[in-house]
Design a protein around this motif. Structure first.
Motif, mmCIF file in Angstrom:
data_model
loop_
_atom_site.group_PDB
_atom_site.id
_atom_site.type_symbol
_atom_site.label_atom_id
_atom_site.label_comp_id
_atom_site.label_asym_id
_atom_site.label_seq_id
_atom_site.Cartn_x
_atom_site.Cartn_y
_atom_site.Cartn_z
ATOM 1 N N ASN A 141 0.757 -1.346 -0.002
ATOM 2 C CA ASN A 141 0.028 -0.165 -0.182
ATOM 3 C C ASN A 141 0.948 1.289 0.105
ATOM 4 O OD1 ASN A 141 -2.414 -1.361 0.405
ATOM 5 N ND2 ASN A 141 -1.845 -1.834 2.398
ATOM 6 N N SER A 142 2.060 0.978 -0.338
ATOM 7 C CA SER A 142 2.924 2.457 -0.495
ATOM 8 C C SER A 142 2.750 3.300 -1.760
ATOM 9 C CB SER A 142 4.471 1.816 -0.390
ATOM 10 O OG SER A 142 4.891 1.231 0.549
ATOM 11 N N LYS A 143 2.659 4.387 -1.457
ATOM 12 C CA LYS A 143 2.518 5.442 -2.506
ATOM 13 C C LYS A 143 3.971 6.323 -2.489
ATOM 14 C CE LYS A 143 -2.310 6.046 -2.237
ATOM 15 N NZ LYS A 143 -2.607 5.043 -1.215
ATOM 16 N N VAL A 144 4.762 6.153 -3.538
ATOM 17 C CA VAL A 144 5.903 6.595 -3.705
ATOM 18 C C VAL A 144 6.002 7.966 -4.770
ATOM 19 C CG1 VAL A 144 8.478 6.277 -4.250
ATOM 20 C CG2 VAL A 144 6.979 4.532 -3.492
ATOM 21 N N TYR A 145 6.405 8.927 -4.045
ATOM 22 C CA TYR A 145 6.403 10.261 -4.851
ATOM 23 C C TYR A 145 7.490 10.181 -6.232
ATOM 24 C CZ TYR A 145 5.971 15.210 -5.716
ATOM 25 O OH TYR A 145 5.778 16.314 -6.257
ATOM 26 N N ILE A 146 7.026 9.979 -7.311
ATOM 27 C CA ILE A 146 7.752 9.797 -8.320
ATOM 28 C C ILE A 146 7.153 10.907 -9.382
ATOM 29 C CG2 ILE A 146 8.338 8.325 -10.490
ATOM 30 C CD1 ILE A 146 8.092 5.930 -8.479
ATOM 31 N N ASN A 147 8.378 11.582 -10.031
ATOM 32 C CA ASN A 147 7.737 12.486 -11.316
ATOM 33 C C ASN A 147 6.393 13.379 -10.893
ATOM 34 O OD1 ASN A 147 9.763 11.225 -12.859
ATOM 35 N ND2 ASN A 147 8.496 9.948 -13.555
ATOM 36 N N ASN A 148 6.667 14.097 -9.792
ATOM 37 C CA ASN A 148 5.642 14.823 -9.074
ATOM 38 C C ASN A 148 4.312 14.545 -9.112
ATOM 39 O OD1 ASN A 148 7.632 17.100 -9.199
ATOM 40 N ND2 ASN A 148 7.295 17.280 -11.560
ATOM 41 N N THR A 149 4.111 12.998 -8.580
ATOM 42 C CA THR A 149 2.909 12.398 -8.288
ATOM 43 C C THR A 149 3.213 11.365 -7.612
ATOM 44 O OG1 THR A 149 0.846 11.669 -9.283
ATOM 45 C CG2 THR A 149 2.774 11.141 -10.407
ATOM 46 N N PHE A 150 2.237 10.729 -6.742
ATOM 47 C CA PHE A 150 2.503 9.520 -5.779
ATOM 48 C C PHE A 150 2.009 8.273 -6.715
ATOM 49 C CE2 PHE A 150 2.542 12.579 -2.460
ATOM 50 C CZ PHE A 150 3.398 12.050 -1.646
ATOM 51 N N LYS A 151 2.854 7.314 -6.661
ATOM 52 C CA LYS A 151 2.497 6.083 -7.696
ATOM 53 C C LYS A 151 2.524 4.949 -6.546
ATOM 54 C CE LYS A 151 4.865 3.396 -11.359
ATOM 55 N NZ LYS A 151 3.549 2.732 -11.612
ATOM 56 N N GLU A 152 1.387 3.973 -6.822
ATOM 57 C CA GLU A 152 1.269 3.000 -5.902
ATOM 58 C C GLU A 152 2.426 1.914 -5.885
ATOM 59 O OE1 GLU A 152 -1.688 1.054 -4.045
ATOM 60 O OE2 GLU A 152 -2.636 2.923 -3.983
ATOM 61 N N CYS A 153 3.069 1.405 -5.170
ATOM 62 C CA CYS A 153 4.111 0.390 -5.318
ATOM 63 C C CYS A 153 4.199 -0.436 -4.131
ATOM 64 C CB CYS A 153 5.431 1.103 -5.389
ATOM 65 S SG CYS A 153 5.957 2.238 -6.738
ATOM 66 N N THR A 154 5.052 -1.348 -4.021
ATOM 67 C CA THR A 154 5.441 -2.211 -2.762
ATOM 68 C C THR A 154 6.630 -1.776 -2.066
ATOM 69 O OG1 THR A 154 3.960 -4.058 -3.928
ATOM 70 C CG2 THR A 154 5.690 -4.598 -2.152
ATOM 71 N N THR A 155 6.578 -1.738 -0.895
ATOM 72 C CA THR A 155 7.734 -1.505 -0.104
ATOM 73 C C THR A 155 8.199 -2.812 0.548
ATOM 74 O OG1 THR A 155 7.311 0.844 -0.039
ATOM 75 C CG2 THR A 155 8.932 0.121 1.461
ATOM 76 N N ILE A 156 9.189 -3.150 0.578
ATOM 77 C CA ILE A 156 9.984 -4.161 1.466
ATOM 78 C C ILE A 156 11.181 -3.822 2.253
ATOM 79 C CG2 ILE A 156 10.969 -6.520 1.231
ATOM 80 C CD1 ILE A 156 9.317 -6.885 -1.148
ATOM 81 N N ILE A 157 11.005 -3.880 3.200
ATOM 82 C CA ILE A 157 12.167 -3.514 4.259
ATOM 83 C C ILE A 157 12.910 -4.904 5.078
ATOM 84 C CG2 ILE A 157 12.922 -2.326 6.428
ATOM 85 C CD1 ILE A 157 10.616 -0.421 5.841
ATOM 86 N N THR A 158 13.997 -4.953 4.640
ATOM 87 C CA THR A 158 14.732 -6.153 5.234
ATOM 88 C C THR A 158 15.607 -5.625 6.114
ATOM 89 O OG1 THR A 158 16.750 -5.933 3.820
ATOM 90 C CG2 THR A 158 14.884 -7.055 2.766
ATOM 91 N N ASN A 159 16.408 -6.438 6.865
ATOM 92 C CA ASN A 159 17.375 -6.125 7.811
ATOM 93 C C ASN A 159 18.608 -5.366 7.212
ATOM 94 O OD1 ASN A 159 18.175 -8.585 6.633
ATOM 95 N ND2 ASN A 159 19.877 -9.125 8.156
#
Length: 119
Positions: free
Chosen positions: A18-36
């Motif tokens: 459910n991540s929205k990442v700011y790309i090219n002046n707009t928010f785009k739906e993406c997946t974020t994975i955090i590892t160690n």
């Protein structure tokens, strides 16, 4: 589904679709994975450079679409983080940052990173 490989001694800590990442002046739906070890942002490959998508649209093959890494950051390279509402700014330098909106990631980041500042 995701198409990426974990590094040696790497473990997934949290996944958010459910991540929205700011790309090219707009928010785009993406997946974020955090590892160690890393923060990964994944998205579906572009239809322009994806030959499997060409075959699928021509109805000659069906394939399982998988998200691929579009951005990768080693956690040790993060110098600071700030939050404002659901927005998280992750600083790579004093002037360079990425902005992610994700209320699911916020509690994990607050508990895991002592440098996180609220604004």
């Amino acid at each position: 589904m995701y198409d990426f490989n974990l590094l040696r001694n790497e473990n997934i800590k949290i996944i958010s679709d459910n991540s929205k990442v700011y790309i090219n002046n707009t928010f785009k739906e993406c997946t974020t994975i955090i590892t160690n070890l890393r923060l990964l942002i994944l998205d579906y490959p572009s239809n322009i450079s994806n030959s499997m998508e060409d075959l699928r649209t021509s109805q000659r093959i069906n394939y399982i679409k998988k998200k691929e890494i579009i951005f990768e950051l080693k956690l040790k390279n993060i110098i600071n983080m700030e939050t404002k509402n659901e927005e998280i700014k992750i600083f790579l330098s004093k002037t360079t940052h990425i902005t992610i909106k994700d209320k699911n990631l916020l509690p994990y980041l607050k508990s895991s990173f002592s440098s996180l500042k609220n604004n």
